[in-house]
Every structure is written in structure tokens, then in C-alpha cells.
Design an enzyme around this catalytic site. Structure first.
Site, PDB file in Angstrom:
ATOM      1  N   CYS A  89       0.853  -1.187   0.000  1.00  0.00           N
ATOM      2  CA  CYS A  89       0.000   0.000   0.000  1.00  0.00           C
ATOM      3  C   CYS A  89       0.886   1.233   0.000  1.00  0.00           C
ATOM      4  CB  CYS A  89      -0.895  -0.011   1.235  1.00  0.00           C
ATOM      5  SG  CYS A  89      -2.005   1.412   1.365  1.00  0.00           S
ATOM      6  N   HIS A 131      -9.037  -3.487  -2.490  1.00  0.00           N
ATOM      7  CA  HIS A 131      -8.126  -2.674  -1.687  1.00  0.00           C
ATOM      8  C   HIS A 131      -8.612  -1.221  -1.611  1.00  0.00           C
ATOM      9  CE1 HIS A 131      -3.885  -1.705  -0.333  1.00  0.00           C
ATOM     10  NE2 HIS A 131      -4.277  -0.510  -0.731  1.00  0.00           N
ATOM     11  N   GLU A 132      -8.962  -0.641  -2.750  1.00  0.00           N
ATOM     12  CA  GLU A 132      -9.370   0.764  -2.769  1.00  0.00           C
ATOM     13  C   GLU A 132     -10.731   0.962  -2.103  1.00  0.00           C
ATOM     14  OE1 GLU A 132      -7.018   2.774  -3.371  1.00  0.00           O
ATOM     15  OE2 GLU A 132      -5.750   1.252  -4.290  1.00  0.00           O
ATOM     16  N   HIS A 135     -10.152   1.187   1.515  1.00  0.00           N
ATOM     17  CA  HIS A 135      -9.716   2.529   1.918  1.00  0.00           C
ATOM     18  C   HIS A 135     -10.918   3.432   2.163  1.00  0.00           C
ATOM     19  CE1 HIS A 135      -5.381   2.724   1.890  1.00  0.00           C
ATOM     20  NE2 HIS A 135      -5.290   2.218   0.667  1.00  0.00           N
TER      21      HIS A 135
END
Length: 163
Positions: A89, A131-132, A135
Site C-alpha cells: 500500500c 483494496h481501494e 480505503h
């Protein structure tokens, strides 16, 4: 616009769930431009708005030469058995750990014209979408690690020159 500085582990914006984007105005257009500019340097598969200090639901991606963005994405489908894949990351530079991710993912959101769009993929794209989206929900990939891996990751964070 411009490539923006990436916020690092420890910045509260990375642990705060992002707010949905309402009206698509010039500010949102500028944010999208900054996200796209920020994902262009080599080695970047995605940049979420919180990583550039903006607590709004949007991210950019750059996978296999396909560069784009999505506003208000929601993870609507994952499939297959989760696999352990090497993951890093930008907000936790220099660390790579095996993270369980589904081999297929699909998100639905909006483009700058307010039209509904979907992004989906396998491999790195599936990983980036998960993953995004994490976030935007205030989660880092470190939160998904097993107990021993997380302990080792936190040790490496504390010993890093950027922390």
C-alpha cells in the site's frame, strides 16, 4: 491538476469511513483529476481519495495500462475462494504481506457525468477494487492480516524511517 502527496499510516483520514459524493461539481472534477494524476507514477495500481487527504468516496486505478476512476463505488460482487496474494500500500510504504483477496471483484459507482458505471476484473484488478474500496471504508490491508502477520507488520512500521 496535480499529483498529490500520499498520506501515511497513522493519519486519521485513513481510518475514517469516507462520505458519499453528492453533487458532481468543479471540486469533484478537480478531485478526480488529482486522483488520476496521482495514480500515474510507476508501481501504482490505485489511489483512494483518503490517501490524498480527502474524505470522499472516489478512487482511481491504473492496471495493465487501463487508467480510470470511479465515484461512490460500492463493492457489489466478489467470487471464488479467497487467495493469499502479495499486497502492499502506498500509505504503508515498503511493506508487503500475504493478504486474502477474492480472485474476482465488481464495483458499481458513477462517472463524472453522473452515469452508473461498473468496474470488474480478476487478478490485480480484483485486488485493486477490493483494496481501494477498503480505503473508502476506513480500512487498510493491514487490518485484514492474520494476528501473527499483523504483529510483524506493526513491528516493521515502527522500525520504518517514514513512521
Amino acid at each position: 491538476m496535480t499529483e498529490r502527496q500520499i498520506r501515511l499510516f497513522g493519519d486519521p483520514v485513513l481510518k475514517t469511513p469516507s462520505e458519499p459524493i453528492g453533487e458532481i461539481d468543479e471540486g469533484v472534477r478537480g478531485l478526480v483529476e488529482d486522483l488520476v494524476d496521482s495514480v500515474l507514477p510507476p508501481g501504482r495500481a490505485g489511489v483512494a481519495a483518503p490517501q490524498i487527504g480527502v474524505n470522499l468516496r472516489a478512487f482511481s486505478y491504473n492496471v495493465d495500462g487501463d487508467v480510470g476512476y470511479i465515484i461512490n463505488p460500492e463493492l457489489i460482487e466478489v467470487s471464488g475462494e479467497p487467495e493469499l496474494v502479495d499486497e502492499g500500500c502506498l500509505s504503508v510504504p515498503g511493506l508487503w504481506f500475504k493478504t486474502a483477496r477474492y480472485p474476482f471483484a465488481r464495483v458499481r459507482g458513477l462517472n463524472l457525468d453522473g452515469e452508473t458505471i461498473e468496474l470488474s476484473g480478476t487478478g490485480v484488478m480484483a485486488q485493486a477494487l477490493q483494496h481501494e474500496t477498503d480505503h473508502l471504508d476506513g480500512k487498510l490491508y493491514l487490518d485484514r492480516l492474520d494476528k501473527d502477520s499483523r504483529r510483524e507488520a506493526m513491528k516493521q512500521v515502527r522500525e520504518s524511517d517514514w513512521f
